[in-house]
Design a protein around this motif. Structure first.
Motif, mmCIF file in Angstrom:
data_model
loop_
_atom_site.group_PDB
_atom_site.id
_atom_site.type_symbol
_atom_site.label_atom_id
_atom_site.label_comp_id
_atom_site.label_asym_id
_atom_site.label_seq_id
_atom_site.Cartn_x
_atom_site.Cartn_y
_atom_site.Cartn_z
ATOM 1 N N GLN A 186 8.075 -7.314 11.101
ATOM 2 C CA GLN A 186 7.720 -6.094 11.972
ATOM 3 C C GLN A 186 7.464 -4.891 10.791
ATOM 4 N N GLU A 188 5.725 -5.610 8.148
ATOM 5 C CA GLU A 188 4.257 -6.023 8.001
ATOM 6 C C GLU A 188 3.460 -5.535 8.880
ATOM 7 N N VAL A 189 3.690 -5.694 10.103
ATOM 8 C CA VAL A 189 2.765 -5.206 11.158
ATOM 9 C C VAL A 189 2.667 -3.735 11.038
ATOM 10 N N ALA A 190 3.684 -3.003 10.696
ATOM 11 C CA ALA A 190 3.511 -1.562 10.493
ATOM 12 C C ALA A 190 2.711 -1.228 8.857
ATOM 13 N N LEU A 191 2.735 -2.004 8.208
ATOM 14 C CA LEU A 191 2.064 -1.777 7.068
ATOM 15 C C LEU A 191 0.532 -1.919 7.353
ATOM 16 N N THR A 192 0.022 -3.003 8.167
ATOM 17 C CA THR A 192 -1.173 -2.991 8.870
ATOM 18 C C THR A 192 -1.758 -1.976 9.570
ATOM 19 N N MET A 193 -0.588 -1.267 10.226
ATOM 20 C CA MET A 193 -0.826 -0.271 11.142
ATOM 21 C C MET A 193 -1.232 1.190 10.389
ATOM 22 N N GLY A 194 -1.137 1.445 9.113
ATOM 23 C CA GLY A 194 -1.064 2.237 8.494
ATOM 24 C C GLY A 194 -0.040 3.163 7.735
ATOM 25 N N CYS A 195 0.964 2.439 7.915
ATOM 26 C CA CYS A 195 2.281 2.867 7.042
ATOM 27 C C CYS A 195 2.251 2.436 5.690
ATOM 28 N N ASN A 196 3.001 3.148 4.906
ATOM 29 C CA ASN A 196 3.194 2.866 3.528
ATOM 30 C C ASN A 196 4.802 2.242 3.609
ATOM 31 N N LYS A 199 7.501 4.642 4.991
ATOM 32 C CA LYS A 199 7.350 4.811 6.339
ATOM 33 C C LYS A 199 7.704 3.850 7.085
ATOM 34 N N THR A 203 10.815 4.190 9.811
ATOM 35 C CA THR A 203 10.565 4.124 11.198
ATOM 36 C C THR A 203 10.862 2.649 12.000
ATOM 37 N N VAL A 204 10.667 1.625 11.164
ATOM 38 C CA VAL A 204 10.900 0.449 11.941
ATOM 39 C C VAL A 204 12.306 -0.145 11.414
ATOM 40 N N LEU B 49 -1.617 -8.784 3.480
ATOM 41 C CA LEU B 49 -0.024 -9.078 3.536
ATOM 42 C C LEU B 49 0.241 -10.307 2.744
ATOM 43 N N PRO B 69 -2.560 -3.059 2.830
ATOM 44 C CA PRO B 69 -2.872 -3.409 4.246
ATOM 45 C C PRO B 69 -3.329 -2.323 5.180
ATOM 46 N N GLY B 70 -2.753 -1.166 5.245
ATOM 47 C CA GLY B 70 -2.960 -0.034 5.929
ATOM 48 C C GLY B 70 -4.505 0.397 5.631
ATOM 49 N N VAL B 82 5.765 -9.869 17.740
ATOM 50 C CA VAL B 82 6.729 -9.188 16.884
ATOM 51 C C VAL B 82 6.685 -7.554 17.047
ATOM 52 N N PHE B 84 8.309 -3.794 18.000
ATOM 53 C CA PHE B 84 9.401 -3.160 17.275
ATOM 54 C C PHE B 84 10.478 -3.012 18.192
ATOM 55 N N VAL B 99 0.262 7.160 13.589
ATOM 56 C CA VAL B 99 0.450 7.074 12.009
ATOM 57 C C VAL B 99 -0.652 6.897 11.426
ATOM 58 N N ARG B 100 -1.842 7.105 12.043
ATOM 59 C CA ARG B 100 -3.045 7.128 11.521
ATOM 60 C C ARG B 100 -3.526 8.940 11.654
#
Lengths: 289, 213
Positions: A186, A188-196, A199, A203-204, B49, B69-70, B82, B84, B99-100
């Motif tokens: 979860q 990792e998904v947040a990281l790909t969405m633009g979170c550091n 964050k 948030t997750v 990742l 990644p972001g 997966v 949230f 988030v963007r």
């Protein structure tokens, strides 16, 4: 060929049930013994005693501070242990369990030696804290509601540190179980969405860990409430100054006031039962997630 | 659009060496391979990742190999969705926009638009618990699309679905692909799935990627 009959299950069930019921009965008997030895009026009398009232107040203050500190340290520690691999991780993990397995008196003694015998920059840690606290007191306004004590050993900070040393280890275990049950993908998904990382964590991870955090805080609080050995050695048991409920029981027994000791014990048992009920409620909420 | 050049990944007792392939802009690419062949590792490396040992990854001509990644602006749909677990379906999709840096109003509009496209409007107030496999995949896809990335990476999106859901999700993915004009990289172990979805097909075999006719 003669068919062999399957042996009976009765011995198996008998042993399991007997062992469980006997241990349960021992705990109930202990509670009954305390309850039968005291009465509401004795608890009232105990609470009327000024030193016991101050002990109750100091206990609740230190337990809350310990619980908050334990969470502040346990959450990052458990997160690192769960999410990252690093050299000597097993050793690091084992060392974090030492406060759980060490005899409580040894923890108190170790703290006493650490603060009063180990020198850093030609001064003991105790001396450094004395200087720090006096400098902070000099900054605070004259009529400020709070003043730092003149040191750590045999003062209130020693109570908190003794409680924290043990409670935090339990909080780390609880938080570790919590983070292990949260799918790292979860984040990792947040990281790909633009979170550091931060964050994604706030948030997750944290919203999912909230029941675990509450459980860890309450367990730390309960553990701090019952702490006695390290407090006795590192903070002493001075009436009205470093006396908490566990040391009150000891002091009351030492002066022959068994009724007072049992009354205070009953207060502690009530607090412990309340904490267990809350933890169980939180755990059942958690499991439905 | 996506170019993977001599990618080498070393994960202790498992390694992939010198993988190269190229996906043109707007194409739907499928990477096939047996279970355990390293498809997911390649996909996750493209998303940033997993650490790679050597090689380069280019998106739109930009070398993104060292980017976080972001910063790669890829929509990622992991296996099993997966989602949230503490966010509602609406919050998951809108989160991808906020988030963007998009405003709450713009995020709301985008979430409603995607939920309509993917036929999940009726799920917006629901938590992920209790959603079916097909619903989870559609929500995960909506979440990945929310910030309008140019590349979508999907890890076996149809593998856990029953026959009916698979058909519905396939149709929706195809429709989204046409509508948003995105580049897709879809990995699967199923040749049938690759034939059904893929405009460009690759096969991962014996640690090498070969184009599949």
């Amino acid at each position: 060929m003669k068919k062999k009959k399957v042996p009976s299950d009765i011995p198996f069930y008998s042993f399991m049930w007997c062992a469980g019921i006997m241990y349960f009965a021992l705990i109930v008997a202990l509670l009954y013994a305390d309850a039968s030895y005291t009465s509401f009026s004795e608890i009232k009398n105990a609470l009327a005693d000024k030193s016991i009232r101050s002990s109750v107040w100091l206990t609740f203050q230190t337990c809350w501070i310990t619980a908050v500190l334990s969470i502040l340290f346990a959450v990052p520690t458990a997160y690192i242990l769960t999410r990252y691999n690093f050299p000597l991780k097993r050793l690091f993990d084992s060392i974090l369990d030492i406060p759980i397995v060490l005899p409580p008196l040894v923890i108190g003694l170790s703290l006493l030696i650490l603060f009063n015998q180990i020198q850093i920059f030609d001064q003991t840690i105790e001396a450094h804290f004395k200087n720090l606290f006096s400098s902070l007191n000099a900054i605070l306004p004259d009529r400020f509601f709070f003043k730092f004590p003149s040191g750590v050993t045999y003062k209130v900070p020693a109570i908190i540190l003794a409680q924290f040393t043990v409670s935090c280890a339990f909080a780390v275990r609880t938080m570790r179980n919590t983070f292990e049950n949260i799918d790292a993908r979860q984040e990792e998904v947040a990281l790909t969405m633009g979170c550091n990382r931060s964050k994604a964590f706030w948030t997750v991870v944290i919203p999912q860990a909230r029941f675990g955090i509450m459980t860890a805080a309450i367990l730390s609080w309960a553990r701090a409430l019952g702490e006695f050995g390290p407090i006795l050695v590192f903070a002493g048991a001075t009436r009205g100054k470093t006396e908490v409920l566990s040391t009150t029981v000891f002091l009351e027994i030492s002066i022959g006031n068994l009724e007072g000791a049992v009354a205070v014990s009953f207060l502690m048992i009530s607090a412990a039962v309340l904490v267990l009920v809350i933890v169980r409620m939180l755990s059942s909420n958690n499991s439905s997630w | 659009m996506l170019k993977v050049d001599k990618l080498t990944i070393d994960l202790g007792n498992f390694s992939i060496r010198n993988i190269s392939f190229d996906i043109p802009r707007g194409k739907y690419a499928v990477l096939m391979g047996k279970s355990g062949s390293g498809k997911t590792t390649i996909l996750e490396s493209i998303c940033g990742l997993r650490n790679i040992k050597s090689g380069s990854i280019f998106i739109d001509g930009n070398n993104v190999t060292k980017l976080r990644p972001g910063d790669r602006f890829i929509g990622f749909v992991p296996q099993d969705g997966v989602l949230f677990s503490t966010m509602t379906v609406f919050e998951q999709i809108a989160f991808g926009c906020t988030v963007r840096g998009h405003s709450k109003a713009a995020s709301k509009v985008r979430a409603f638009e995607l939920s309509k496209d993917l036929d999940i409007e009726h799920l917006l107030d629901r938590n992920p618990q209790g959603l079916s496999g097909g619903e989870i995949q559609r929500v995960a896809l909506a979440r990945a699309l929310a910030s309008k990335p140019q590349l979508i990476c999907m890890d076996e999106p149809l593998s856990s679905l029953d026959e009916d859901s698979r058909e519905t999700v396939c149709d929706l993915i195809k429709r989204i692909h046409r509508k948003e004009n995105l580049t897709f990289l879809h990995i699967t172990h199923s040749q049938a799935e690759a034939d059904l979805m893929g405009e460009v097909k690759f096969k991962l075999s014996d640690g090498r990627v070969i184009a599949d006719a």
